[in-house]
Design a protein around this motif. Structure first.
Motif, short mmCIF file in Angstrom:
data_model
loop_
_atom_site.label_atom_id
_atom_site.label_comp_id
_atom_site.label_asym_id
_atom_site.label_seq_id
_atom_site.Cartn_x
_atom_site.Cartn_y
_atom_site.Cartn_z
N GLY A 47 0.83 -1.21 0.00
CA GLY A 47 0.00 0.00 0.00
C GLY A 47 0.85 1.25 0.00
N VAL A 48 0.69 2.09 -1.03
CA VAL A 48 1.51 3.30 -1.09
C VAL A 48 1.22 4.24 0.08
N GLU A 49 0.01 4.14 0.63
CA GLU A 49 -0.33 5.00 1.77
C GLU A 49 0.34 4.54 3.06
N PHE A 244 8.65 8.08 -3.22
CA PHE A 244 7.21 8.10 -2.92
C PHE A 244 6.41 8.59 -4.12
N GLU A 245 6.94 9.57 -4.82
CA GLU A 245 6.26 10.03 -6.03
C GLU A 245 6.19 8.92 -7.07
N GLN A 246 7.28 8.17 -7.17
CA GLN A 246 7.28 7.02 -8.07
C GLN A 246 6.16 6.05 -7.71
N ALA A 247 6.03 5.73 -6.43
CA ALA A 247 5.03 4.76 -5.99
C ALA A 247 3.62 5.23 -6.36
N HIS A 248 3.33 6.51 -6.16
CA HIS A 248 2.00 7.03 -6.48
C HIS A 248 1.75 7.04 -7.98
N ILE A 249 2.72 7.50 -8.75
CA ILE A 249 2.53 7.58 -10.20
C ILE A 249 2.40 6.20 -10.82
#
Length: 429
Positions: A47-49, A244-249
């Motif tokens: 989970g990215v969150e 983290f930006e990678q994970a969301h994108i």
């Protein structure tokens, strides 16, 4: 051979040591990069969150391990202990192999993510610390590029082996190949140990480390080490924001685990291929001619441009370009430059300060910036805006690199005298 040595500015008497260090790093990184794409996918599956919890867990494990490591360094000679550390991590991989066969679970996946993060930082820190024992600052400027290229070759070879073998061996059996490569890396570490033991400058029978907090005392007393610590803190904060930006994108762009793993593998292949080219043909010349100051500023400059770009375009291709440039220049230019900073310190200062910087500051920065990213995302709900907020942090990082380079150049070199420039001859004789 003569043409090769001249091309990479390697002296004849340095060749055997450089070769062993190259192969040591090659197999070490091959072992790690077989497992890295799996780790990144497990992070998204958790989970990215919740990713900040994985970074916090990594930091907590490092805080537990380092005092144990410091205690062992007092009781066991460095020669024996460093070899046993690699054997210990090899047994860890075998344990995960068996656990994945018997009880695969989300908790086990999260544990593997944390363990591999610790493994990566710990064994690579040992690698560079030991090389700083063997090479002085003048040699490091010439030789760290070709030596680091060994890691880049391994970082290409490892994913290629994983891609080729996963089809008929399965993901779990890749852990066995990783163990095999780690054992070979340990063999070449032994070769470097023999070279270091022949030198009066390096004593592997006594421990240079007292405790993790002794490193903090050294940093508090040294303006230079304070600047190094700040530089690493800003570096790890920017890297965590980008991760983290990678994970969301990527989680939004790709729905299947296979597609995400393919992206991570492609990213690593591009990063490591470009890194290899830079290390073989650019690193040594760039650091020698441009100097440490510019070398420390180049990656922060890429980060400034990269986060500004991601603030305007949250596209996969933009993310890929930023990651490839950021990571390849980090591995080829900044990482060798950071390690050169420690070559003008005593063994005592080097090991104790690096012990604190590479654990508390590095992984602590990961954890803090991870929670900062999560908090910002919860408040403003905009990855694009977070990217723009990272720009001034990257600019502060670049300014810190400028100051750090100036301070390093002001430190007297141990090889100012001609006689002291023959250290490597003694160590490889």
């Amino acid at each position: 051979m003569v043409i090769f040595l001249r091309t990479f500015n390697i002296k004849t008497e340095e060749w055997k040591v450089v070769r062993s260090s190259f192969l040591y790093f090659f197999f070490l990184m091959s072992s790690y990069f077989i497992l890295r794409p799996v780790r990144d996918e497990m992070g998204i599956q958790a989970g990215v969150e919740n990713m900040q919890w994985l970074f916090t867990g990594t930091f907590a494990v490092m805080l537990f391990i380092i005092p144990v490591f410091g205690y062992l360094m007092k009781k066991v000679s460095r020669h024996r202990l460093l070899l046993k550390i690699y054997l210990f991590f090899g047994l860890n991989i075998l344990a995960f192999y068996l656990l994945f066969l018997v009880v695969p679970s989300p908790i086990l996946a999260a544990s593997f993510f944390i363990w591999l993060s610790v493994f990566n930082l710990f064994v690579i820190s040992i690698f560079w610390s030991f090389n700083a024992d063997i090479f002085d600052s003048e040699q490091a400027k010439r030789l760290y590029g070709p030596i680091a290229a060994g890691g880049s070759c391994g970082a290409i070879f490892g994913p290629l082996v994983a891609t080729y073998c996963v089809g008929f061996m399965g993901i779990n059996n890749l852990l066995l190949i990783s163990v095999f490569f780690l054992l070979i890396a340990t063999f070449f570490l032994g070769h470097l140990m023999k070279a270091a033991k022949r030198s009066k400058e390096v004593n592997l029978q006594t421990s240079p480390i007292s405790s993790i907090w002794h490193g903090l005392i050294l940093i508090r007393r040294s303006p230079f080490l304070k600047q190094v610590g700040l530089f690493i803190l800003l570096y790890t904060s920017i890297s965590t924001f980008l991760y983290f930006e990678q994970a969301h994108i990527i989680s939004e762009a790709f729905t299947s685990s296979e597609d995400r793993t393919f992206y991570f593998g492609t990213r690593d292949l591009l990063v490591n291929s470009l890194t290899l080219i830079l290390q073989f043909f650019i690193t040594e010349r760039f650091i020698r001619k441009a100097g440490i100051t510019i070398a420390l500023m180049i990656v922060p400059l890429i980060a400034v441009a990269g986060f500004f770009t991601l603030g305007l375009h949250q596209a996969v291709i933009a993310l890929l370009i930023v990651q490839v440039l950021y990571r390849s220049f980090n591995f080829s230019i900044q990482r060798p430059s950071r390690e050169i900073l420690f070559t003008r310190l005593s063994v005592h200062e080097k090991y104790n300060s690096k012990n604190f910087i590479d654990t508390v500051i590095y992984r602590g920065g990961d954890a803090i910036s991870g929670w900062l990213f999560a908090g910002l995302n919860a408040i403003i709900h905009s990855i694009s805006l977070i990217s723009l907020l990272a720009v001034p942090i990257a600019a502060a990082w670049m300014l810190t690199g400028f100051r750090l380079g100036k301070m390093f150049n002001a430190i007297p070199s141990k090889t100012d005298n001609y006689e002291e420039q023959t250290i490597i001859q003694k160590k490889s004789a």
